[in-house]
Design an enzyme around this catalytic site. Sequence first.
Site, PDB file in Angstrom:
ATOM      1  CG  ASP A   9      11.961  -3.540  -3.310  1.00 31.31           C
ATOM      2  OD1 ASP A   9      12.580  -3.129  -2.335  1.00 31.31           O
ATOM      3  OD2 ASP A   9      10.882  -3.047  -3.688  1.00 31.31           O
ATOM      4  NE  ARG A  23      10.691   1.021   5.163  1.00 28.74           N
ATOM      5  CZ  ARG A  23      10.516  -0.233   4.714  1.00 28.74           C
ATOM      6  NH1 ARG A  23      10.822  -0.534   3.473  1.00 28.74           N
ATOM      7  NH2 ARG A  23      10.022  -1.174   5.499  1.00 28.74           N
ATOM      8  CG  HIS A  53       5.574   4.867  -4.731  1.00 34.92           C
ATOM      9  ND1 HIS A  53       6.143   4.200  -5.788  1.00 34.92           N
ATOM     10  CD2 HIS A  53       5.968   4.205  -3.614  1.00 34.92           C
ATOM     11  CE1 HIS A  53       6.870   3.201  -5.335  1.00 34.92           C
ATOM     12  NE2 HIS A  53       6.770   3.161  -4.019  1.00 34.92           N
ATOM     13  CE  LYS A  65       7.993   9.070  -8.714  1.00 34.68           C
ATOM     14  NZ  LYS A  65       7.170  10.252  -8.510  1.00 34.68           N
ATOM     15  CD  GLN A  70      10.086  -7.778  -2.729  1.00 33.46           C
ATOM     16  OE1 GLN A  70      10.003  -7.723  -1.512  1.00 33.46           O
ATOM     17  NE2 GLN A  70       9.364  -6.993  -3.518  1.00 33.46           N
ATOM     18  N   GLY A 111       0.807  -1.216   0.000  1.00 37.74           N
ATOM     19  CA  GLY A 111       0.000   0.000   0.000  1.00 37.74           C
ATOM     20  C   GLY A 111       0.840   1.267   0.000  1.00 37.74           C
ATOM     21  CG  HIS A 133       3.276   0.697  -5.443  1.00 36.22           C
ATOM     22  ND1 HIS A 133       3.503   1.714  -4.553  1.00 36.22           N
ATOM     23  CD2 HIS A 133       3.806  -0.417  -4.890  1.00 36.22           C
ATOM     24  CE1 HIS A 133       4.133   1.238  -3.491  1.00 36.22           C
ATOM     25  NE2 HIS A 133       4.340  -0.049  -3.674  1.00 36.22           N
TER      26      HIS A 133
HETATM   27  O1  PAF Z   1       7.719  -5.147  -2.132  1.00 44.67           O
HETATM   28  C1  PAF Z   1       6.796  -5.138  -1.295  1.00 44.67           C
HETATM   29  O2  PAF Z   1       6.042  -4.170  -1.167  1.00 44.67           O
HETATM   30  C2  PAF Z   1       6.605  -6.351  -0.401  1.00 44.67           C
HETATM   31  O3  PAF Z   1       7.819  -6.904  -0.030  1.00 44.67           O
HETATM   32  C3  PAF Z   1       5.671  -7.422  -0.999  1.00 44.67           C
HETATM   33  C4  PAF Z   1       6.259  -8.018  -2.258  1.00 44.67           C
HETATM   34  C5  PAF Z   1       4.322  -6.796  -1.316  1.00 44.67           C
HETATM   35  C6  PAF Z   1       5.454  -8.551  -0.005  1.00 44.67           C
HETATM   36  O4  PAF Z   1       4.867  -8.098   1.175  1.00 44.67           O
END
Ligand code: PAF
Length: 281
Positions: free
Chosen positions: A149, A186, A34, A183, A152, A31, A37
């Site tokens: 990320d 945080r 920005h 962006k 990730q 959530g 997303h």
């Molecule tokens: O990147 C994120 O915002 C989070 O790590 C994710 C992938 C939604 C998992 O909670």
Amino acid sequence: MKIVSEITEVRNQIKAWRQEGCTVGLVPTMGYLHEGHLSLIDRARENHKVVVSIFVNPMQFGPTEDLASYPRDLQRDAKLCEEHGVDLIFHPNPEEMYDKNFCSYVDMGVLTEELCGLSRPVHFRGVCTVVTKLFNIVTPDRAYFGQKDAQQLAIIKRMVKDLNMPLEIVGCPIVREEDGLAKSSRNTYLSKEERKAALVLSRAVFLGEKMVRDGERDCSKVLDAMTKEIAKEPLAKIDYVKMVDLLTMQQIEKIETGVLAAMAVYIGNTRLIDNFLISVS
Ligand code: PAF
């Protein structure tokens, strides 16, 4: 656009869409959306239907991290999703995702131990577990993650391959403010002075990237220049600046095929990340 908080509601909707022959794209988020997303959502519209999950996942925060203060604004997020053509928001509460006897985790080895995994030891286990749950709930054809990320994204791609999950992971480019700052939700923590200081991350990224594009292949020289650039900013404290192999996340000394140069830097109390990724031939 529907907003639902229960897993059964998501499953019923997906079942109905599947009966109509629709493909489904998932954008997992925490959530406070920005432009980063929104670029994922826009890309996800290559599917017939787009689901956005909004869930601040407690499992991926360490005990001293910012779970309680992480910014939340469902109303604002819903408006943005609606404007960007989202079909369904899944906004579960923590109890819906983790019942009191929850004890199954998706853990990964070596990829999670470098970079952010070093200073956030529980983080990627939480990410992999929640993302697996979201994939099982939504059963998307494609899921979308940002290159900001980078670790990730690499971990999720590996997890999907290793565990034979039947979907495609789509990585999307970093979206930056006009002045270069990547962006991030945080960024809202930054004071005016810190916001200015935070530009040191993108300055260091652009500097390192230029050196590699201009032919430098010695990682220590690139890292030295990036570190010196960051050290010029008194409000910045380096967590790490490293150059790693994108597949293994292990540090490399010479750039041969490609590199991920990634950094995490504290600006005051706010930990920000940024990176660049280059393939060379
Ligand atoms: O990147 C994120 O915002 C989070 O790590 C994710 C992938 C939604 C998992 O909670």
